[in-house]
Design a protein around this motif. Structure first.
Motif, PDB file in Angstrom:
ATOM      1  N   HIS A  56       0.715  -1.091  -0.077  1.00 42.88           N
ATOM      2  CA  HIS A  56       0.012   0.029   0.007  1.00 42.88           C
ATOM      3  C   HIS A  56       0.757   1.245   0.008  1.00 42.88           C
ATOM      4  CE1 HIS A  56      -3.646  -2.195   1.738  1.00 42.88           C
ATOM      5  NE2 HIS A  56      -3.448  -2.572   0.647  1.00 42.88           N
ATOM      6  N   GLN A  57       1.857   1.436   0.711  1.00 46.92           N
ATOM      7  CA  GLN A  57       2.804   2.390   0.641  1.00 46.92           C
ATOM      8  C   GLN A  57       3.390   2.493  -0.849  1.00 46.92           C
ATOM      9  OE1 GLN A  57       3.664   4.572   2.971  1.00 46.92           O
ATOM     10  NE2 GLN A  57       4.898   5.710   1.400  1.00 46.92           N
ATOM     11  N   LEU A  58       3.845   1.517  -1.291  1.00 42.21           N
ATOM     12  CA  LEU A  58       4.372   1.698  -2.730  1.00 42.21           C
ATOM     13  C   LEU A  58       3.228   2.183  -3.520  1.00 42.21           C
ATOM     14  CD1 LEU A  58       6.799  -1.385  -2.830  1.00 42.21           C
ATOM     15  CD2 LEU A  58       7.386   0.966  -2.749  1.00 42.21           C
ATOM     16  N   SER A  59       2.067   1.615  -3.612  1.00 40.77           N
ATOM     17  CA  SER A  59       1.035   2.160  -4.422  1.00 40.77           C
ATOM     18  C   SER A  59       0.575   3.428  -4.269  1.00 40.77           C
ATOM     19  CB  SER A  59      -0.318   1.075  -3.944  1.00 40.77           C
ATOM     20  OG  SER A  59      -1.311   1.787  -4.535  1.00 40.77           O
ATOM     21  N   SER A  60       0.819   3.913  -2.877  1.00 43.94           N
ATOM     22  CA  SER A  60       0.363   5.463  -2.696  1.00 43.94           C
ATOM     23  C   SER A  60       1.355   6.345  -3.616  1.00 43.94           C
ATOM     24  CB  SER A  60       0.337   5.770  -1.343  1.00 43.94           C
ATOM     25  OG  SER A  60       1.689   5.572  -0.627  1.00 43.94           O
ATOM     26  N   GLU A  61       2.598   5.902  -3.836  1.00 39.89           N
ATOM     27  CA  GLU A  61       3.498   6.670  -4.348  1.00 39.89           C
ATOM     28  C   GLU A  61       3.877   6.434  -5.923  1.00 39.89           C
ATOM     29  OE1 GLU A  61       7.176   5.352  -2.303  1.00 39.89           O
ATOM     30  OE2 GLU A  61       6.555   6.094  -0.488  1.00 39.89           O
ATOM     31  N   GLY A 108      -5.936   3.586  -3.252  1.00 38.46           N
ATOM     32  CA  GLY A 108      -4.917   3.721  -4.221  1.00 38.46           C
ATOM     33  C   GLY A 108      -5.030   2.386  -4.938  1.00 38.46           C
ATOM     34  N   LEU A 109      -4.109   1.842  -5.542  1.00 40.02           N
ATOM     35  CA  LEU A 109      -4.107   0.675  -6.231  1.00 40.02           C
ATOM     36  C   LEU A 109      -3.822  -0.503  -5.346  1.00 40.02           C
ATOM     37  CD1 LEU A 109      -4.378  -0.795  -9.071  1.00 40.02           C
ATOM     38  CD2 LEU A 109      -1.946  -0.205  -9.444  1.00 40.02           C
ATOM     39  N   ASP A 118      -6.979  -9.066  -9.969  1.00 40.88           N
ATOM     40  CA  ASP A 118      -7.960  -8.282  -9.694  1.00 40.88           C
ATOM     41  C   ASP A 118      -7.726  -7.147  -9.062  1.00 40.88           C
ATOM     42  OD1 ASP A 118      -9.856 -10.454 -10.214  1.00 40.88           O
ATOM     43  OD2 ASP A 118      -9.502 -11.432  -8.117  1.00 40.88           O
ATOM     44  N   ALA A 119      -6.415  -6.679  -9.399  1.00 36.72           N
ATOM     45  CA  ALA A 119      -6.062  -5.352  -8.824  1.00 36.72           C
ATOM     46  C   ALA A 119      -6.865  -4.194  -9.091  1.00 36.72           C
ATOM     47  CB  ALA A 119      -4.702  -4.986  -9.077  1.00 36.72           C
ATOM     48  N   MET A 120      -7.276  -3.244  -8.238  1.00 35.54           N
ATOM     49  CA  MET A 120      -8.058  -1.945  -8.770  1.00 35.54           C
ATOM     50  C   MET A 120      -7.911  -0.909  -7.806  1.00 35.54           C
ATOM     51  SD  MET A 120     -11.908  -2.861  -7.357  1.00 35.54           S
ATOM     52  CE  MET A 120     -12.117  -4.794  -7.992  1.00 35.54           C
ATOM     53  N   TYR A 121      -7.856   0.334  -8.426  1.00 37.61           N
ATOM     54  CA  TYR A 121      -8.121   1.398  -7.458  1.00 37.61           C
ATOM     55  C   TYR A 121      -9.278   1.274  -6.421  1.00 37.61           C
ATOM     56  CZ  TYR A 121      -4.265   3.377  -9.961  1.00 37.61           C
ATOM     57  OH  TYR A 121      -3.005   3.749 -10.261  1.00 37.61           O
ATOM     58  N   HIS A 122      -9.001   1.242  -5.204  1.00 38.93           N
ATOM     59  CA  HIS A 122     -10.078   1.272  -4.093  1.00 38.93           C
ATOM     60  C   HIS A 122      -9.488   1.692  -2.892  1.00 38.93           C
ATOM     61  CE1 HIS A 122     -13.763  -0.358  -2.381  1.00 38.93           C
ATOM     62  NE2 HIS A 122     -14.129  -1.337  -3.371  1.00 38.93           N
ATOM     63  N   TRP A 123     -10.243   1.699  -1.774  1.00 39.34           N
ATOM     64  CA  TRP A 123      -9.792   2.174  -0.468  1.00 39.34           C
ATOM     65  C   TRP A 123      -8.916   0.790   0.055  1.00 39.34           C
ATOM     66  CZ3 TRP A 123     -14.445   3.808  -2.369  1.00 39.34           C
ATOM     67  CH2 TRP A 123     -14.664   5.352  -2.146  1.00 39.34           C
ATOM     68  N   TYR A 124      -8.038   1.195   0.649  1.00 37.42           N
ATOM     69  CA  TYR A 124      -6.808   0.067   1.310  1.00 37.42           C
ATOM     70  C   TYR A 124      -7.851  -0.901   1.905  1.00 37.42           C
ATOM     71  CZ  TYR A 124      -3.218   2.923  -0.694  1.00 37.42           C
ATOM     72  OH  TYR A 124      -2.501   3.590  -1.615  1.00 37.42           O
ATOM     73  N   ALA A 125      -8.602  -0.492   2.724  1.00 38.73           N
ATOM     74  CA  ALA A 125      -9.577  -1.404   3.295  1.00 38.73           C
ATOM     75  C   ALA A 125     -10.721  -1.884   2.720  1.00 38.73           C
ATOM     76  CB  ALA A 125     -10.110  -0.763   4.536  1.00 38.73           C
ATOM     77  N   ALA A 126     -10.594  -2.119   1.467  1.00 36.23           N
ATOM     78  CA  ALA A 126     -11.594  -2.525   0.531  1.00 36.23           C
ATOM     79  C   ALA A 126     -12.388  -3.891   0.867  1.00 36.23           C
ATOM     80  CB  ALA A 126     -11.114  -2.620  -0.737  1.00 36.23           C
ATOM     81  N   ASP A 127     -13.670  -3.956   1.054  1.00 33.01           N
ATOM     82  CA  ASP A 127     -14.407  -5.026   1.781  1.00 33.01           C
ATOM     83  C   ASP A 127     -15.760  -5.257   0.918  1.00 33.01           C
ATOM     84  OD1 ASP A 127     -14.753  -7.272   3.335  1.00 33.01           O
ATOM     85  OD2 ASP A 127     -15.757  -5.987   4.791  1.00 33.01           O
TER      86      ASP A 127
END
Length: 281
Positions: A139-144, A197-198, A224-233
């Motif tokens: 998630h950290q790398l995704s945010s960058e 993020g992604l 299945d990767a997508m832009y979503h909240w990191y807490a996607a549920d």
């Protein structure tokens, strides 16, 4: 998940697609260990090294999504994150588009990651810590990360896709209402670089490997990767839709295993649908 019509072993197709890469002909007996879900995956060897051929019908995939997946994986590798390594084809491409007697297909080849699936370990406190740490690092790398050529779809795109699929099933009124409820709900949620993020979106035990020798974690299957909240549920709702679409078409003379699978998938859909219109937590 692909439509059920694509869940058949087709080693002839796999061999045709693999012809775009270097491989050891004597290793094709490994095709017997294939698996098919959202993609068909066939193992083989090249110069004695284990590799994986992954392919899917072009009609089942969005090209930009596949290209974006490969770009994100390359970015993560450059950052030192443990992920699959895509292998260039004989023409230097990591994504091959091929016209075959079975239709158009997208295909890629990957080197296997080291270690064993977390689901096959004892999940000690240390391994669980590494598991959580790896997701946090992702998630950290995704945010960058900023896409260069293509971007994966977002939760908005997925929900719109859900409605387009459900348009073919007018009797699924509860599912349509649920999708629209989610669209409205998520439209009011805050989006920041820290919470959105992604995402991998399938960071489960069977997609994460632990290498005891190097004490490292590696992730696979970013399909299945997508832009979503990191807490996607909303995974279960999306899975239900995939099941509905995959099992919709039937053909004559289906084998017994397919009839049984169709019945089980229908039961799973009914169980998930029973929770529609409940409160969003």
């Amino acid at each position: 998940m692909l439509k059920l019509e694509y869940l058949h072993n087709n080693e002839e197709l796999a061999s045709m697609l693999l012809g775009n890469w270097e491989f050891d002909p004597e290793s094709l007996h490994l095709f017997q260990y294939y698996r098919i879900s959202s993609n068909a995956v066939y193992p083989f060897e090249n110069a004695g090294e284990n590799q994986l051929l992954r392919f899917a019908p072009a009609a089942e995939k969005r090209k930009d999504n596949v290209r974006a997946e490969l770009e994100f994986i390359a970015y993560l590798r450059e950052c030192g994150y443990g992920v699959l390594e895509a292998v260039a084809s004989n023409t230097g491409e990591k994504l091959v588009e091929a016209d075959t007697p079975w239709g158009a297909y997208y295909a890629s080849v990957f080197k296997r990651v080291g270690g064993v699936q977390l689901g096959s370990t004892e999940l000690s406190d240390h391994i669980l810590y590494k598991y959580g740490e790896a997701l946090g690092q992702l998630h950290q790398l995704s945010s960058e990360y900023t896409p260069v050529e293509a971007a994966r779809w977002s939760h908005k795109d997925v929900l719109e896709w859900m409605l387009s699929v459900l348009a073919e099933f007018p009797w699924e009124e509860a599912a349509v209402a649920e999708a629209r409820l989610l669209i409205e709900y998520f439209s009011g949620q805050p989006v920041t670089t820290k919470n959105y993020g992604l995402t991998h979106y399938d960071f489960e035990l069977d997609n994460v490997f632990y290498d005891e020798g190097t004490d490292t974690i590696s992730a696979i299957d970013f399909d299945d990767a997508m832009y979503h909240w990191y807490a996607a549920d909303i995974e279960q709702a999306l899975d239900s839709l995939r099941i509905l679409r995959s099992a919709a078409e039937q053909s004559e003379h289906e084998p017994e295993w397919l009839i049984t699978l169709r019945s089980r998938l229908a039961g799973a859909c009914a169980a998930k649908a029973s929770r529609f219109s409940g409160p969003i937590r």
